[in-house]
Design a protein around this motif. Structure first.
Motif, PDB file in Angstrom:
ATOM      1  N   GLY A  75      14.344  74.805 -13.287  1.00  0.00           N
ATOM      2  CA  GLY A  75      13.885  73.467 -13.649  1.00  0.00           C
ATOM      3  C   GLY A  75      13.265  72.819 -12.423  1.00  0.00           C
ATOM      4  O   GLY A  75      12.280  73.314 -11.894  1.00  0.00           O
ATOM      5  N   CYS A  76      13.899  71.770 -11.934  1.00  0.00           N
ATOM      6  CA  CYS A  76      13.329  71.023 -10.809  1.00  0.00           C
ATOM      7  C   CYS A  76      13.659  71.662  -9.461  1.00  0.00           C
ATOM      8  O   CYS A  76      13.168  71.215  -8.436  1.00  0.00           O
ATOM      9  N   ARG A  77      14.490  72.681  -9.460  1.00  0.00           N
ATOM     10  CA  ARG A  77      14.889  73.428  -8.252  1.00  0.00           C
ATOM     11  C   ARG A  77      15.692  72.585  -7.264  1.00  0.00           C
ATOM     12  O   ARG A  77      15.838  72.964  -6.104  1.00  0.00           O
ATOM     13  N   LYS A  87      24.389  68.396 -16.693  1.00  0.00           N
ATOM     14  CA  LYS A  87      23.460  67.283 -16.596  1.00  0.00           C
ATOM     15  C   LYS A  87      22.843  67.259 -15.208  1.00  0.00           C
ATOM     16  O   LYS A  87      23.449  66.784 -14.253  1.00  0.00           O
ATOM     17  N   CYS A  88      21.657  67.810 -15.109  1.00  0.00           N
ATOM     18  CA  CYS A  88      20.920  67.746 -13.835  1.00  0.00           C
ATOM     19  C   CYS A  88      20.650  66.273 -13.542  1.00  0.00           C
ATOM     20  O   CYS A  88      20.170  65.551 -14.414  1.00  0.00           O
ATOM     21  N   PRO A  89      20.955  65.815 -12.322  1.00  0.00           N
ATOM     22  CA  PRO A  89      20.744  64.399 -12.014  1.00  0.00           C
ATOM     23  C   PRO A  89      19.275  64.009 -12.118  1.00  0.00           C
ATOM     24  O   PRO A  89      18.952  62.827 -12.188  1.00  0.00           O
ATOM     25  N   TYR A  90      18.384  64.992 -12.090  1.00  0.00           N
ATOM     26  CA  TYR A  90      16.955  64.684 -12.085  1.00  0.00           C
ATOM     27  C   TYR A  90      16.286  64.960 -13.426  1.00  0.00           C
ATOM     28  O   TYR A  90      15.241  64.405 -13.720  1.00  0.00           O
ATOM     29  N   CYS A  91      16.875  65.861 -14.244  1.00  0.00           N
ATOM     30  CA  CYS A  91      16.212  66.273 -15.496  1.00  0.00           C
ATOM     31  C   CYS A  91      17.054  65.982 -16.738  1.00  0.00           C
ATOM     32  O   CYS A  91      16.531  66.042 -17.843  1.00  0.00           O
ATOM     33  N   GLY A  92      18.332  65.747 -16.584  1.00  0.00           N
ATOM     34  CA  GLY A  92      19.175  65.510 -17.752  1.00  0.00           C
ATOM     35  C   GLY A  92      19.900  66.759 -18.216  1.00  0.00           C
ATOM     36  O   GLY A  92      19.984  67.745 -17.488  1.00  0.00           O
ATOM     37  N   ARG A 112      22.335  74.432  -8.583  1.00  0.00           N
ATOM     38  CA  ARG A 112      20.924  74.102  -8.445  1.00  0.00           C
ATOM     39  C   ARG A 112      20.230  74.342  -9.767  1.00  0.00           C
ATOM     40  O   ARG A 112      20.578  75.236 -10.524  1.00  0.00           O
ATOM     41  N   HIS A 113      19.240  73.531 -10.024  1.00  0.00           N
ATOM     42  CA  HIS A 113      18.480  73.654 -11.269  1.00  0.00           C
ATOM     43  C   HIS A 113      17.329  74.639 -11.038  1.00  0.00           C
ATOM     44  O   HIS A 113      16.167  74.254 -10.966  1.00  0.00           O
ATOM     45  N   SER A 114      17.692  75.917 -10.943  1.00  0.00           N
ATOM     46  CA  SER A 114      16.746  76.951 -10.494  1.00  0.00           C
ATOM     47  C   SER A 114      15.517  77.049 -11.383  1.00  0.00           C
ATOM     48  O   SER A 114      14.403  77.201 -10.910  1.00  0.00           O
TER      49      SER A 114
HETATM   50 ZN    ZN Z   1      16.547  69.371 -12.746  1.00  0.00          ZN
END
Ligand code: ZN
Lengths: 1012, 126
Positions: free
Chosen positions: B62-64, B5-10, B58-60
């Protein structure tokens, strides 16, 4: 008995619930044409045609036939298809027949009936467990030769070696509330309950029709219908529900972390004509909130001598062939079993016309009901007895039956001989716990049914029905329903329990007698081969041998004997192997434990896993805006990362060397033009941009003036060089960074990581602009004249536009930034224009430079030019163990800054060591000799081994401008060795190359040419 | 494959992420005095526990963005996801953070500014 040759005589069509007997289709097996029916598997169609012999075994080349009716088939592996569609090692029991199907047997030479490899059987005492390990330990050099011969003799099928796979494969990602694997009685019930609770449900069924065992048995009625009718009706109902995805012909083969399931959907394999718009297979990557496994059970073989002969079959398989496909697998059969359930299979075959001459049960007290039914059918029984040997050449012809002691481990009397053409065997049931086990669920040994059942789950998963050891249908549906309700509740759904279907089933005691091997009455190893793992040709005595030789752990025995490996994954072999291992170790099966079941559950096509990521889509290919020009100019290309870069531009009849030398000379004598668009470019903006760069690079950046450029080196925090490039200050808070072509993505990652994780207080924005700019580098004495000729509003004189600065303006009307920086050592302009003007810029410069002799040059000439100057390339002169000091670039390491990445590490004691490898130049004694890159240096060419190596050559070229070769090397304490002679021994035995250690600046060491 | 679960994208599949290894390794400031041995704790030594582990992801694709994950290395269960710079908020996550030997390490102490008068500048000999 004489075998029937008429296909119809072998079909009992009123019972054949899975085929359409009015839809005959033809297929070939080993070149001969046969008839089958729509709905047949290749296995059922072959049996209908009295073809039992389908292949040769892996190691001994023994004749093998069809033993099972599903994914567990260990013997009948065939090759399917023609041309690029050839696929080897497919289980005949899993191939849905279509008109024109072409199948071939495998592992036989020259023919299935006469196989030269059978000689392996004669010499089989040379092929015991661990044969490969023992025989080929020494000498190692022989192994290659042995392996080649043995692999050919003991191989399995062949893949298409000349054709490309013409089929297309797709992948699909999906999320479901509840995934039910298996569409048998339990699975259908679970899906029904889940779907009626409004959940989004995926039901995956391996076969083309739902029902599982309901299609094979004739003694279960549900809601007043025959089992298979209820299954068809229920599946139809489910398929019509909007919240249900029902996938037939779909095998769930993998179950990973966080309820991630992988399923293989066979979309067109069963079709004679493959529609162009459909993929052959679809890989489903499914994330499930809850999983219900209803994968059923597999019947266990019995281990007795000759149990692998064609015509020896699992009792349930024979019943499946009868009831689903209307095929009688033989005319004169014998059942050998240790449980009641199998008796009913024998009765079904007997009533359909296969004379069961005897039922042999290792138990003395089968249920009175089955004894009574056998008596009523006139079938004689042998209780407390077993088949101790089976005989026949290419097919079962005769068995020996003998009474056994109470425990079943010795003979208790003389053997009788029975003729037969079919042996049904049953050693109990193995729940299909593979997926549960793959998802790291635990197993427990069930003392009631003598099998491993799921215990605790690791994921949000429940096993129901036969795969949970619940073989009784009424118990299975109760479990399924309860599991579905539990899953719905766990998902936060509201569930109302459905009424369970009204089920009438025969009462059967599923407890078998624990017997893992029927004794032969002869010492181990002499009684003929009793197979445990048919696919891998592992016998009971192989396991005994492994234990005698000290392999006690189940994991060791598995690898030593190869039992349960490869595509079998223990489906039929697992429990018998464990039973024998436990017996040999005088231990209990739970104490022996079991091996881990691994994905895939069944063999899975690599084509499907690759999907569309093949050919041009395997990896992106990046081209510059000037790519078309390079191609039309006949450039040769090299791959740099994902980029296609022009390597050199050969003119008519030119060799690579000639072309590169011409390009290198032109860049120093007139002008050269390089497409440098691939350089990594990062836009850095924000009030703290300068401070950020000051910490990233080893040198100082705070005072760089607007419009000026600076070369920077960045280290990792261990002090080792990571990347380099020129960065320019566009405004107080705005920088344009360049990186190496291959390092661009990694550097952006690196900058982002430090900005986000270490210095979040710095206000900096980072944006990759690599592809937004096209770059043409104009280099050489005529560069200024050519640029003027092309037309620019930027004054180019040295006073107005100094080296290491940037000016913004126009070139031939195109908006441009020109950086006066140089990687050649010549007067040089890196002209950047928005990418869409790249081609216009390039052609303009080529036209403007024509009269000056402008020459396009590629990456090879670029390397030589920088080699002449001793400029490093990160990744060539460095390898992650090289510091700026090692490169002789201490001048770029600030000792005034409080910190930068790598600063503390560069102060480590180890970094001061005097014997570090350091970058030096090399001049060969013979100026024409070019030392191979990677060659190792030694001080004494005559030193006997082990030779003391100083280091290696990192770059090496012939310099046409200097008339001699130039090279750079990383040598131990190289900076202290100026003038010393070193030698480079050659692999090909030619005399070592002699060279002198020098400075790396070979050409124009004072840099006087930079101003043209 | 994990679901993170990315804190920024889910919630997203693991293949969109990159793992950056152990979290909460404070970086010594270069001009704080610290021995090579203590510095090595920061530079080279990484924990690899069986059980709960605090790590950076890291959400490479995705939002990075970088963030922290408390993950059990045996069960692969993700206990919590929290932003860069924050500390774990679950009891077990907090305990794992406090229990780490790094909390007492000289390297971590050297990550804070040490007052000027006690500071000894380390210099490169080159
Ligand atoms: Zn993200």
């Amino acid at each position: 008995m004489a075998r029937k040759t008429n296909i119809r005589a072998n079909r009992n069509s009123h019972q054949a619930v899975s085929i359409d007997s009015h839809a005959p289709i033809s297929f070939t097996f080993d070149g001969r044409t046969y008839q089958g029916c729509r709905g047949d598997t290749l296995a059922s169609a072959l049996l209908a045609n009295n073809v039992h012999l389908t292949g040769r075994s892996f190691k001994y080349h023994r004749p093998r036939g069809i033993m099972a009716a599903g994914a567990e088939e260990p013997n009948a592996l065939v090759g399917i298809g023609v041309g690029g569609r050839i696929e080897p090692n497919i289980k005949a029991t899993q191939i849905e027949l279509y008109d024109g199907l072409v199948a071939v047997s495998q592992n036989r030479f020259p023919s299935l009936k006469l196989d030269m490899g059978e000689i392996n059987s004669v010499f089989s005492r040379f092929f015991p467990a661990g044969f490969y390990y023992k025989t080929f330990m020494w000498p190692a050099s022989f192994w290659m030769g042995y392996e080649h011969i043995i692999r050919r003799a003991a191989g399995l099928g062949k893949a298409s070696d000349t054709h490309q796979d013409p089929d297309r494969y797709e992948k699909r990602h999906a999320h479901f509330d509840i995934v039910v694997v298996g569409g048998g009685l339990a699975g259908l019930n679970a899906a029904l309950q889940a779907a009626n609770s409004g959940q989004r449900v995926l039901l995956a069924e391996d076969q083309h029709q739902c029902g599982g065992w309901l299609r094979s048995c004739d003694d279960i009625a549900i809601d007043g219908m025959a089992g298979h009718e209820w299954a068809d009706k229920t599946a139809l109902h489910l398929a019509e529900m909007e919240n249900v995805t029902l996938l037939p012909r779909t095998t769930c083969f993998g179950y990973g972390d966080h309820n991630f399931l992988t399923l293989a959907e066979r979309v067109t394999d069963h079709l004679a004509e493959k529609p162009a718009h459909l993929p052959r297979m679809r890989l489903w990557k499914v994330r499930a909130r809850q999983v219900i496994l209803a994968t059923g059970a597999i019947e266990r073989p019995l281990v007795f001598a000759g149990n692998d002969l064609p015509g020896v079959m699992l009792a349930s398989a024979a019943q499946t062939y009868l009831n689903q496909y209307g095929v009688l697998a033989g005319g004169r059969g014998i059942l050998t079993t240790n449980n009641d359930a199998a008796w009913h299979s024998a009765f079904a075959l007997h009533e359909a016309g296969c004379l069961i001459t005897a039922i042999v049960d290792t138990r003395e007290n089968p249920a009175p009901a089955v004894l009574k039914q056998a008596a009523a059918l006139g079938i004689q029984t042998r209780l407390g007895a077993g088949i101790i040997a089976a005989h026949g050449r290419l097919h079962i012809a005769r068995v020996e039956i003998a009474p056994l002691t109470k425990t079943g481990d010795a003979l208790a009397g003389e053997a009788e001989h029975f003729d037969c053409d079919l042996v049904l065997m049953s050693g109990g049931m193995n729940p299909v716990v593979h997926l549960h086990s793959q998802s790291r669920g635990k197993l427990k040994w069930d003392e009631r049914t003598y099998c491993f059942r799921p215990s605790t789950s690791h994921e949000a998963t429940q096993s129901v029905g036969a795969c949970n050891g619940s073989f009784e249908p009424s118990r299975g549906i109760k479990e399924a329903n309860a599991a579905a309700l539990k899953a719905v509740k766990a998902n936060g759904g509201a569930a109302e329990a459905l009424d369970l279907p009204d089920i009438i089933a025969r009462k059967i005691n599923y407890t078998p007698m624990p017997i893992w091997q029927i004794p032969s009455g002869l010492p181990a190893g002499q009684g003929g081969k009793a197979f445990v793992d048919f696919q891998n040709d592992v016998t009971a005595s192989d396991i005994q041998l492994a234990v005698r030789e000290g392999y006690h752990s189940v994991e060791h025995v598995k690898r030593y004997t190869t039992t349960g490996m490869a595509t079998d994954q223990g489906k039929t072999s697992n429990i018998n192997a464990l039973g024998i291992l436990a017996r040999e170790r005088n231990a209990e099966i739970p104490a022996v434990g079991t091996t881990t079941f691994r994905m895939p559950y069944t063999p899975t096509s690599i084509g499907m896993i690759a999907g569309r990521d093949i050919g041009g889509l395997f990896d992106p290919v990046r081209v510059t805006p000037m790519d078309k020009w390079h191609r039309e100019a006949g450039a040769k290309f090299e791959h740099v990362g994902q980029w296609m870069r022009a390597w050199y531009y050969p003119q008519k009849g030119e060799s690579m060397e000639e072309a590169v030398h011409r390009e290198v000379r032109a860049a120093r004598q007139t002008a050269g033009l390089l497409d440098a668009s691939t350089l990594g470019k990062i836009d850095i903006k924000g009030p703290d941009a300068a401070e950020f760069l000051n910490r990233i690079y080893t040198n100082s950046w705070l005072k760089l003036g607007v419009g000026n450029c600076r070369y920077g080196l960045m280290c990792k925090d261990d002090g080792m060089v990571m990347d380099d490039g020129v960065t320019t200050r566009l405004a107080d808070d705005h920088f344009h960074m360049t990186t190496t072509t291959g390092g661009a993505a990694g550097v952006l990652d690196w900058l982002e990581e430090w900005q986000q994780t270490e210095w979040p207080e710095l206000k900096v924005y980072l944006t990759s602009v690599t592809e937004q700019w096209a770059v043409a580098t104009l280099s050489g004495p005529a560069a200024q004249e050519i640029l003027n000729a092309a037309g620019t509003d930027i004054p180019l004189n040295n006073e107005g536009f100094r080296f290491m600065s940037m000016r913004e303006g126009h070139v031939s009307g195109l908006p441009a930034r020109i950086y006066r920086i140089s990687f050649t050592g010549e007067l040089s302009y890196e002209i950047n224009v928005p990418a869409r003007y790249g081609m216009a810029l390039w052609t303009t410069l080529m036209r403007a430079g024509k009269t000056f002799g402008i020459t396009p040059y590629g990456t090879e000439a670029m390397h030589v030019l920088r080699g002449e100057k001793g400029f490093i390339i990160v990744g060539q002169e460095t390898d992650g163990t090289v510091t700026p000091h090692d490169l002789g670039m201490s001048w770029i390491v600030s000792d005034k800054k409080p910190d930068f990445i790598g600063k503390r590490a560069l102060a480590r004691q180890a970094m001061q060591a005097s014997d570090r490898k350091q970058l030096v130049g090399l001049k060969t004694k013979d100026p024409k000799q070019v030392i191979p890159e990677g060659a190792h240096a030694t001080l004494d060419p005559d030193q006997p081994p082990p030779v003391d190596m100083l280091g290696h050559v990192t770059s090496s070229y012939f310099s046409p401008n200097l008339g001699h070769s130039v090279a750079m090397a990383l040598l131990r304490a190289g900076h202290t060795r100026m003038g010393q002679t070193v030698y480079f021994p050659m692999l090909d035995g030619s005399p070592p190359i002699e060279a002198t250690i020098t400075d790396t600046r070979f050409y124009d060491p004072k840099g006087e040419r930079l101003n043209g | 494959m994990l679901e993170i679960k990315c804190p920024y994208c889910g919630l997203r599949d693991e293949e969109e992420f990159g793992c950056g290894g152990e979290a909460h390794i404070a970086r010594p400031l270069a001009d704080n005095p610290i021995s090579d041995k203590d510095f090595a704790d920061y530079l080279f030594y990484r924990d690899n526990p069986k059980g709960l582990f605090l790590e950076r992801w890291r959400h490479s694709a995705g939002c990075r963005r970088w963030f922290n994950v408390a993950r059990d290395t045996v069960s692969h269960q993700i206990l919590e996801v929290y932003p860069m710079g924050a500390k774990p908020s679950t009891k077990a996550g907090r305990a794992a953070y406090e229990a780490s030997w790094r909390r007492q390490s000289p390297a971590e102490a050297a990550a804070r500014n040490i007052p000027q008068k006690t500071r000894k500048t380390s210099t490169s000999k080159r």
